[in-house]
Motif scaffolding. Structure first.
Motif, mmCIF file in Angstrom:
data_model
loop_
_atom_site.group_PDB
_atom_site.id
_atom_site.type_symbol
_atom_site.label_atom_id
_atom_site.label_comp_id
_atom_site.label_asym_id
_atom_site.label_seq_id
_atom_site.Cartn_x
_atom_site.Cartn_y
_atom_site.Cartn_z
ATOM 1 N N SER A 181 0.659 -1.106 0.329
ATOM 2 C CA SER A 181 -0.108 -0.218 -0.107
ATOM 3 C C SER A 181 0.884 1.094 -0.537
ATOM 4 N N ASP A 182 0.206 2.724 -0.513
ATOM 5 C CA ASP A 182 1.231 3.814 -1.123
ATOM 6 C C ASP A 182 0.337 4.602 -0.473
ATOM 7 N N HIS A 183 0.173 6.063 0.010
ATOM 8 C CA HIS A 183 0.150 6.749 0.005
ATOM 9 C C HIS A 183 1.348 8.293 0.132
ATOM 10 N N LEU A 184 1.893 7.744 0.138
ATOM 11 C CA LEU A 184 3.045 9.118 -0.541
ATOM 12 C C LEU A 184 3.732 8.743 -1.307
ATOM 13 N N GLY A 185 3.491 8.377 -2.412
ATOM 14 C CA GLY A 185 3.304 8.629 -4.054
ATOM 15 C C GLY A 185 4.892 8.123 -4.048
ATOM 16 N N GLU A 186 5.042 7.212 -3.624
ATOM 17 C CA GLU A 186 6.380 6.383 -3.993
ATOM 18 C C GLU A 186 6.218 4.926 -4.136
ATOM 19 N N VAL A 187 4.488 4.922 -5.209
ATOM 20 C CA VAL A 187 5.013 3.850 -6.560
ATOM 21 C C VAL A 187 5.572 4.441 -7.704
ATOM 22 N N SER A 188 6.013 5.422 -7.813
ATOM 23 C CA SER A 188 7.006 5.815 -9.014
ATOM 24 C C SER A 188 8.568 5.416 -8.810
ATOM 25 N N ARG A 189 8.271 4.512 -7.856
ATOM 26 C CA ARG A 189 10.342 3.795 -7.573
ATOM 27 C C ARG A 189 9.693 1.995 -8.172
ATOM 28 N N LEU A 190 8.153 2.461 -7.883
ATOM 29 C CA LEU A 190 8.174 0.546 -8.988
ATOM 30 C C LEU A 190 7.183 0.508 -9.773
ATOM 31 N N PRO A 191 7.849 0.882 -11.055
ATOM 32 C CA PRO A 191 7.565 1.511 -12.776
ATOM 33 C C PRO A 191 6.406 0.706 -12.787
ATOM 34 N N ALA A 192 7.034 -0.957 -12.455
ATOM 35 C CA ALA A 192 6.374 -2.168 -13.709
ATOM 36 C C ALA A 192 5.145 -2.678 -12.699
ATOM 37 N N ALA A 193 5.060 -1.760 -11.226
ATOM 38 C CA ALA A 193 3.897 -2.885 -10.557
ATOM 39 C C ALA A 193 2.407 -2.290 -11.028
ATOM 40 N N ARG A 194 1.296 -3.042 -10.849
ATOM 41 C CA ARG A 194 -0.063 -3.469 -10.860
ATOM 42 C C ARG A 194 -0.459 -2.292 -10.262
ATOM 43 N N ARG A 195 -1.643 -1.330 -10.991
ATOM 44 C CA ARG A 195 -2.434 -0.524 -9.554
ATOM 45 C C ARG A 195 -3.679 -0.851 -9.114
ATOM 46 N N TRP A 196 -3.781 -1.325 -8.104
ATOM 47 C CA TRP A 196 -5.046 -1.285 -8.146
ATOM 48 C C TRP A 196 -5.753 0.154 -6.379
ATOM 49 N N HIS A 197 -6.812 0.902 -7.375
ATOM 50 C CA HIS A 197 -7.294 1.912 -6.527
ATOM 51 C C HIS A 197 -8.686 1.267 -5.754
ATOM 52 N N VAL A 198 -8.445 1.557 -4.258
ATOM 53 C CA VAL A 198 -9.464 1.246 -3.920
ATOM 54 C C VAL A 198 -10.284 3.148 -3.376
ATOM 55 N N ARG A 199 -11.762 2.724 -3.338
ATOM 56 C CA ARG A 199 -12.434 3.453 -3.204
ATOM 57 C C ARG A 199 -14.171 3.812 -3.528
ATOM 58 N N ASP A 200 -14.458 3.409 -1.585
ATOM 59 C CA ASP A 200 -15.988 3.875 -1.909
ATOM 60 C C ASP A 200 -16.241 1.618 -1.219
ATOM 61 N N GLY A 201 -14.957 1.222 -1.519
ATOM 62 C CA GLY A 201 -15.606 0.068 -0.908
ATOM 63 C C GLY A 201 -15.244 -1.120 -2.215
ATOM 64 N N ARG A 202 -14.846 -0.426 -3.021
ATOM 65 C CA ARG A 202 -14.300 -1.084 -4.151
ATOM 66 C C ARG A 202 -12.688 -1.653 -4.896
ATOM 67 N N VAL A 203 -12.515 -1.949 -5.467
ATOM 68 C CA VAL A 203 -10.783 -2.133 -5.914
ATOM 69 C C VAL A 203 -10.835 -2.350 -7.055
ATOM 70 N N THR A 204 -10.185 -1.690 -7.742
ATOM 71 C CA THR A 204 -10.252 -1.444 -9.056
ATOM 72 C C THR A 204 -9.126 -0.929 -9.501
ATOM 73 N N GLU A 205 -8.371 -1.828 -11.036
ATOM 74 C CA GLU A 205 -7.294 -2.270 -11.595
ATOM 75 C C GLU A 205 -7.210 -0.838 -12.679
ATOM 76 N N GLY A 206 -5.250 -0.384 -12.380
ATOM 77 C CA GLY A 206 -5.799 1.104 -13.484
ATOM 78 C C GLY A 206 -5.103 0.206 -14.568
ATOM 79 N N GLU A 207 -4.275 0.926 -15.415
ATOM 80 C CA GLU A 207 -4.454 0.164 -16.436
ATOM 81 C C GLU A 207 -2.654 -0.258 -16.453
ATOM 82 N N ARG A 208 -2.955 -1.279 -16.919
ATOM 83 C CA ARG A 208 -1.261 -1.811 -16.481
ATOM 84 C C ARG A 208 -0.158 -1.479 -17.073
#
Length: 243
Positions: A178-205
């Motif tokens: 999990s990441d809220h500091l914007g450190e995801v940029s250190r993992l450019p090939a990682a998948r993105r799972w977005h959590v909002r309003d109780g649901r989880v969606t995947e961003g573009e790989r």
């Protein structure tokens, strides 16, 4: 080690009549994959990670494919314990059947060796988080789950996190962060799972166009060069000695 970790139609709430924190979550994480969980505070990121690792059980649905060895690092390591870091880690190594030499190896790598004989309750948050990282890595995990792993760490150790991720996925393991500091940029090939309003969606790989560069260094500097490249987020595809 092989196979997908699958959260299958998972729902979760913290009390019987409470609103659902997460609902109808269906996600898979395969061998060699990393996923970063993104979303605002209170959205359910930590809940999702705890369901994946087995700390929480779904109210509905199931989690399947969880490997035998799971490494779990919570956002705040519970340091209010009457042990030194070394005593705690020695106990954890015994529980997991891990080689005790791994304690010193990871402590050296995370620049923590000087704190091994300090009581956990006297450690700073950053040093306590290093203890959490070490205990999760004493045995090579098939699934490594990190809740805000960069929080409180010094700059040098923050650079180690991508290298640790690369080590785990390079052996065919899976990593969930999990990441809220914007450190995801250190993992450019990682998948993105977005959590909002109780649901989880995947961003573009992410699609990363890569170049392969051959690099020659003195034999005595090879280990340091590899560690530095991995810490900066580069994939080291192979090492060979010049003949």
């Amino acid at each position: 080690m092989f196979g997908d970790v699958h959260l299958r139609e998972v729902w979760f709430r913290y009390a019987r009549k409470a609103a659902w924190t997460l609902h109808d979550v269906d996600l898979e994480l395969g061998p060699g994959e990393t996923a970063v969980v993104l979303g605002p505070n209170g959205s359910g990121k930590s809940t999702l990670l705890q369901l994946a690792v087995g700390v929480l059980r779904p109210g509905r649905g199931v989690v399947t494919g969880r490997p035998d060895v799971v490494g779990w690092v919570p956002e705040r390591f519970p340091a209010d314990q009457p042990f030194t870091a070394r005593a705690y880690l020695t106990h954890m190594a015994a529980v997991r059947g891990a080689d005790r030499d791994a304690i010193d190896e990871w402590a050296d790598r995370l620049d923590f060796a000087g704190f091994l004989d300090v009581r956990l309750s006297r450690l700073s948050k950053g040093s306590a988080q290093k203890v959490g990282l070490v205990q999760a890595l004493l045995s090579p995990p098939g699934l490594l789950v990190l809740d805000e792993p960069w929080e409180g760490l010094d700059a040098a150790t923050r650079k180690q996190v991508p290298a640790i991720v690369a080590d785990v996925v390079g052996r065919g393991g899976r990593v969930l962060i999990s990441d809220h500091l914007g450190e995801v940029s250190r993992l450019p090939a990682a998948r993105r799972w977005h959590v909002r309003d109780g649901r989880v969606t995947e961003g573009e790989r992410p699609t990363v166009r890569r170049s392969i560069i051959e690099l020659a260094v003195a034999a005595g500097h090879a280990d340091r060069a590899v560690a530095r490249l991995r810490a900066d987020g580069f994939d080291v595809l192979g090492i060979r000695e010049e003949r």
